[in-house]
Design a protein around this motif. Structure first.
Motif, PDB file in Angstrom:
ATOM      1  N   GLN A  60       7.555 -53.477 -60.197  1.00 46.87           N
ATOM      2  CA  GLN A  60       7.532 -53.898 -58.790  1.00 46.87           C
ATOM      3  C   GLN A  60       7.144 -55.366 -58.674  1.00 46.87           C
ATOM      4  O   GLN A  60       7.618 -56.064 -57.782  1.00 46.87           O
ATOM      5  N   THR A  61       6.296 -55.828 -59.572  1.00 45.05           N
ATOM      6  CA  THR A  61       5.920 -57.240 -59.593  1.00 45.05           C
ATOM      7  C   THR A  61       5.975 -57.717 -61.040  1.00 45.05           C
ATOM      8  O   THR A  61       5.429 -57.069 -61.926  1.00 45.05           O
ATOM      9  N   TYR A 247      11.639 -47.967 -51.667  1.00 46.44           N
ATOM     10  CA  TYR A 247      10.658 -48.140 -52.733  1.00 46.44           C
ATOM     11  C   TYR A 247      10.433 -46.877 -53.565  1.00 46.44           C
ATOM     12  O   TYR A 247       9.901 -46.949 -54.673  1.00 46.44           O
ATOM     13  N   GLN A 258       9.002 -65.027 -55.428  1.00 44.24           N
ATOM     14  CA  GLN A 258       7.914 -65.675 -54.708  1.00 44.24           C
ATOM     15  C   GLN A 258       7.092 -66.473 -55.706  1.00 44.24           C
ATOM     16  O   GLN A 258       7.193 -66.258 -56.917  1.00 44.24           O
ATOM     17  N   LYS A 260       3.143 -68.391 -56.608  1.00 45.75           N
ATOM     18  CA  LYS A 260       1.729 -68.520 -56.279  1.00 45.75           C
ATOM     19  C   LYS A 260       1.255 -69.819 -56.913  1.00 45.75           C
ATOM     20  O   LYS A 260       1.422 -70.028 -58.116  1.00 45.75           O
ATOM     21  N   TYR A 269       7.042 -65.318 -59.495  1.00 47.09           N
ATOM     22  CA  TYR A 269       7.191 -63.902 -59.836  1.00 47.09           C
ATOM     23  C   TYR A 269       8.288 -63.297 -58.987  1.00 47.09           C
ATOM     24  O   TYR A 269       8.652 -63.835 -57.946  1.00 47.09           O
ATOM     25  N   ARG A 270       8.812 -62.200 -59.481  1.00 51.26           N
ATOM     26  CA  ARG A 270       9.712 -61.456 -58.616  1.00 51.26           C
ATOM     27  C   ARG A 270       9.050 -60.145 -58.247  1.00 51.26           C
ATOM     28  O   ARG A 270       8.234 -59.607 -58.999  1.00 51.26           O
ATOM     29  N   CYS A 271       9.402 -59.642 -57.086  1.00 52.28           N
ATOM     30  CA  CYS A 271       8.856 -58.358 -56.668  1.00 52.28           C
ATOM     31  C   CYS A 271       9.909 -57.630 -55.860  1.00 52.28           C
ATOM     32  O   CYS A 271      10.774 -58.250 -55.258  1.00 52.28           O
ATOM     33  N   PHE A 277      13.470 -54.363 -44.386  1.00 51.30           N
ATOM     34  CA  PHE A 277      12.468 -55.272 -43.823  1.00 51.30           C
ATOM     35  C   PHE A 277      13.119 -56.394 -43.004  1.00 51.30           C
ATOM     36  O   PHE A 277      14.226 -56.843 -43.322  1.00 51.30           O
TER      37      PHE A 277
ATOM     38  N   ILE B 186       2.405 -48.879 -52.448  1.00 48.24           N
ATOM     39  CA  ILE B 186       3.643 -49.536 -52.880  1.00 48.24           C
ATOM     40  C   ILE B 186       4.134 -50.555 -51.849  1.00 48.24           C
ATOM     41  O   ILE B 186       5.219 -51.100 -51.979  1.00 48.24           O
ATOM     42  N   ARG B 187       3.337 -50.743 -50.803  1.00 47.80           N
ATOM     43  CA  ARG B 187       3.619 -51.784 -49.809  1.00 47.80           C
ATOM     44  C   ARG B 187       4.959 -51.574 -49.098  1.00 47.80           C
ATOM     45  O   ARG B 187       5.713 -52.509 -48.841  1.00 47.80           O
ATOM     46  N   ASN B 211       2.704 -67.123 -45.997  1.00 45.28           N
ATOM     47  CA  ASN B 211       2.158 -66.360 -47.112  1.00 45.28           C
ATOM     48  C   ASN B 211       0.709 -65.933 -46.900  1.00 45.28           C
ATOM     49  O   ASN B 211      -0.143 -66.162 -47.741  1.00 45.28           O
ATOM     50  N   GLY B 214       0.156 -62.250 -50.110  1.00 41.93           N
ATOM     51  CA  GLY B 214       1.153 -62.349 -51.169  1.00 41.93           C
ATOM     52  C   GLY B 214       1.985 -61.081 -51.260  1.00 41.93           C
ATOM     53  O   GLY B 214       1.504 -59.996 -50.978  1.00 41.93           O
ATOM     54  N   LYS B 215       3.232 -61.252 -51.643  1.00 41.15           N
ATOM     55  CA  LYS B 215       4.129 -60.107 -51.717  1.00 41.15           C
ATOM     56  C   LYS B 215       3.937 -59.324 -53.024  1.00 41.15           C
ATOM     57  O   LYS B 215       4.455 -58.228 -53.165  1.00 41.15           O
ATOM     58  N   ALA B 216       3.222 -59.933 -53.966  1.00 41.75           N
ATOM     59  CA  ALA B 216       2.974 -59.249 -55.235  1.00 41.75           C
ATOM     60  C   ALA B 216       2.232 -57.942 -54.970  1.00 41.75           C
ATOM     61  O   ALA B 216       1.398 -57.862 -54.069  1.00 41.75           O
ATOM     62  N   VAL B 217       2.568 -56.932 -55.734  1.00 44.97           N
ATOM     63  CA  VAL B 217       1.887 -55.654 -55.587  1.00 44.97           C
ATOM     64  C   VAL B 217       0.880 -55.522 -56.721  1.00 44.97           C
ATOM     65  O   VAL B 217       1.230 -55.247 -57.863  1.00 44.97           O
ATOM     66  N   GLU B 221      -3.849 -57.990 -53.788  1.00 48.91           N
ATOM     67  CA  GLU B 221      -2.992 -58.141 -52.606  1.00 48.91           C
ATOM     68  C   GLU B 221      -2.931 -56.842 -51.807  1.00 48.91           C
ATOM     69  O   GLU B 221      -2.825 -56.871 -50.582  1.00 48.91           O
TER      70      GLU B 221
END
Lengths: 348, 295
Positions: A60-61, A247, A258, A260, A269-271, A277, B186-187, B211, B214-217, B221
């Motif tokens: 997922q990330t 998901y 995205q 950081k 990173y990709r997620c 959405f 899992i957002r 931001n 953050g979209k990271a899971v 976050e």
């Protein structure tokens, strides 16, 4: 044909896990999740996992690269994509098919995704064939054979005229389970751990049949003509536009990139991203080609049932039933298919 | 009993649509499975026969009103006690106006936990009460135009039981508990999208250029998201429990919400959100006697 007594499965997994990371479906609270195998854990045989094993191949990330700024210059550190070998044990044929579909997405065509590829290459898949579906299962409608094992390295199955394997009784009584290698990697495992296996001649226990089923003939072709059809506005009204379906889906594979940043260093990173959405198709400048849930909902089902079929010749749905079990508004792909079939198209 | 209520709802919806008093009627219909009664949107009087009332009409229909707020004409809808509190939430938050609603209230004995049936773990006849219904304080609709069925007594079981259990843990244990729970998130934002109190036009979570989150899971976050959302609905949560029902991975979201409810009650005096249209949430305004200590 080889067989293994179910009592020996935990020891077999212990042995595998001493050399390679093993993911297996175990109980976590009231639900079943794929978790790293640990001695003493219990395999859950009756239910499919709440989440598919997709995360093990397409996390997922996932960090893509890190960077450091040094004055006017910078340095980029490529992330070595997860090359650790892993074994996914006990996945079902619906989820196996989803990996075949992800392979098409990430490994075929002009661009091969190196991160997915590295993980995929180092992954051994041990499938557990289904003999009895859950209420929400409809894999057979999507052309998935619940005992097919296509793309698996090893296939594990129950035997005919034997009672089903149950998690609770597993360690008390034990069942002989058939095991068949489908690839060289599978053969190697059978050879290496041969002490666990005996020779056995019984046939697999047949699959009962899904209670939920629908026909898909002509579906993709009809959908092609239904882009502006009023059913999308109608059936999407119930949709909450959350991302549950995307998901928990074994085949959804959209991601966002995205970053950081902290001072003079950071990472990209990709997620996972969800087409449900509001910011998914939002463009620089503020235009959004899919401004409301009608367009987003339509896109999700067209992708599953038409676009992927046009590009790769298969549906992007494996009938695992997770979305219809978990959608908080009870949106159901079989209902969408039914509505599409009933819909009249103006001949023009 | 349920059949009578269902028939009565059908008649009400049919009449409202026939007379043109509402442009759409929101109720429940039967889905693919006997344990699914999803939301139904009825535009024509002749479709009113689809409507049902049974043990699986669990969704809080009030949230759907947001989709109609910019349209002309009235909307009819069926509400349970919790859903009617959602309507008060939306009215107080200026999302819908009372004049545009025709509310059919139904006293509710609690809905059944369909998730156990979907997983094949339980027969439909022996399903327990849904978790979200066990702490219900207001089974009877608070705001309505027509009431169908007899009022029922509230028998809330252990509203703060989970809060008390978690409060007993030490600091490190609490941290470990919540890290583990939030790690599963899992957002998907089902909790946000289903929540009548989450009615911002643009959610901070969707503002990725800024931001905020953050979209990271990952645990950090996820904690950031879950706690920020809890604080955003603080004092406005109507305890319908839809967030926790919608969560596909079973994060105990209502334990956080009820902790905040209890804290607000102890700091600002007893307050129930979505019960009185004139009684504004304590965090929405300032009184000189509000506590200003730092705890």
């Amino acid at each position: 044909m080889k067989a293994i007594n179910s009592i020996l499965i935990p020891q077999f997994l212990d042995a595998l896990a001493r050399e390679t990371a093993v993911l297996a479906p175990v109980k976590n609270g009231g639900d079943v999740y794929f978790r790293p195998w640990q001695p003493g854990a219990e395999i859950q045989w009756e239910q499919n996992s709440l989440l598919p094993p997709k995360n093990a191949l397409f996390p997922q990330t996932e960090v893509l690269y890190k960077y450091e700024l040094q004055g006017q210059d910078g340095e980029i550190h490529e992330e070595n994509p997860g090359a650790e070998p892993q074994i996914i044990f006990g996945l079902r044929n619906c989820d196996l098919q989803s990996i075949n579909l992800l392979d098409k997405t990430f490994l075929s065509g002009d661009y091969v995704d190196p991160f997915y590829q590295a993980r995929r290459k180092n992954t051994v898949l041990i499938v557990f064939n289904c003999h009895q579906p859950q209420l929400t299962c409809f894999c057979t409608s999507l052309g998935v054979d619940p005992q097919g094992g296509e793309g698996a390295d090893l296939v594990l199955y129950e035997l005919e005229r034997e009672p089903a394997v149950k998690s609770v009784m597993l360690y008390e009584t034990g069942r002989e389970l058939g095991m068949e290698a489908k690839t060289g990697k599978g053969e190697e495992i059978l050879k290496k751990y041969r002490d666990f296996f005996s020779d056995f001649g019984k046939k697999p226990r047949p699959f009962t049949s899904c209670t939920l089923h629908f026909k898909t003939e002509g579906l993709a072709e009809k959908l092609r003509k239904m882009f502006e059809h009023p059913i999308w506005a109608d059936i999407s009204r119930r949709c909450l536009a959350c991302g549950v379906c995307t998901y928990i889906c074994p085949t959804c594979h959209c991601f966002d990139i995205q970053g950081k940043n902290a001072g003079d260093q950071g990472y990209k990173y990709r997620c996972w991203d969800s087409c449900m959405f509001s910011d998914y198709t939002l463009m620089a400048g503020g235009h959004d080609p899919r401004p409301t849930k009608r367009e987003r909902f339509r896109n999700r089902f067209l992708h599953k049932l038409a676009y992927f079929m046009e590009r790769y010749g298969e549906f992007l749905c494996t009938g695992c039933g997770r979305c219809l079990a978990k959608c908080p508004a009870n949106i159901d792909i079989s209902y969408v298919v039914k509505k599409v079939k009933e819909a009249e198209i103006n001949a023009r | 009993m349920n059949i009578d209520i269902g028939e009565n709802i059908k008649t009400q919806a049919q009449t409202l649509l026939e007379k043109g008093e509402v442009r759409c009627f929101i109720g429940f219909e039967k889905g693919q499975f006997p344990f699914h009664s999803p939301p139904a949107f009825i535009d024509k009087a002749e479709q009113a026969g689809q409507l049902v009332w049974d043990d699986f009409c669990i969704a809080n229909l009030s949230k759907y009103l947001i989709n109609f707020s910019h349209l002309e004409g009235k909307i009819g809808l069926v509400v349970k006690g919790c859903d009617s509190r959602g309507i008060i939430r939306l009215i107080q938050d200026n999302q819908v106006s009372r004049e545009k609603l025709v509310i059919i209230g139904v006293p509710c004995r609690g809905m059944k936990d369909a998730s156990r049936a979907a997983a094949g773990m339980e027969e439909i006849t022996t399903l327990p009460l849904a978790e979200k219904c066990t702490g219900c304080l207001y089974p009877n609709p608070i705001v309505y135009d027509v009431l169908i069925g007899e009022k029922v007594d509230a028998s809330p079981k252990q509203r703060f039981k989970r809060v008390e259990e978690i409060e007993k843990l030490g600091l490190d244990e609490k941290y470990a508990y919540w890290s583990k729970e939030f790690a599963r998130c899992i957002r998907c934002y089902a909790c946000r999208n289903i929540c009548p109190a989450c009615n911002c036009r643009s959610c901070y979570l969707d503002q990725h250029r800024v931001n905020w989150n953050g979209k990271a899971v990952d645990v950090a976050e996820n904690v950031n998201f879950n706690l920020t959302r809890a604080i955003h609905v603080a004092g406005r949560c109507i305890e319908c429990g839809e967030c926790e029902r919608a969560c596909p991975v079973g994060v105990p979201i209502m334990a956080v919400n009820r902790k905040i409810i209890r804290d607000i009650n102890s700091l600002f005096g007893s307050y129930e959100a979505g019960v009185d249209l004139e009684d504004k949430p304590p965090l929405d305004w300032y009184r000189a006697e509000d506590p200003d200590g730092f705890r």
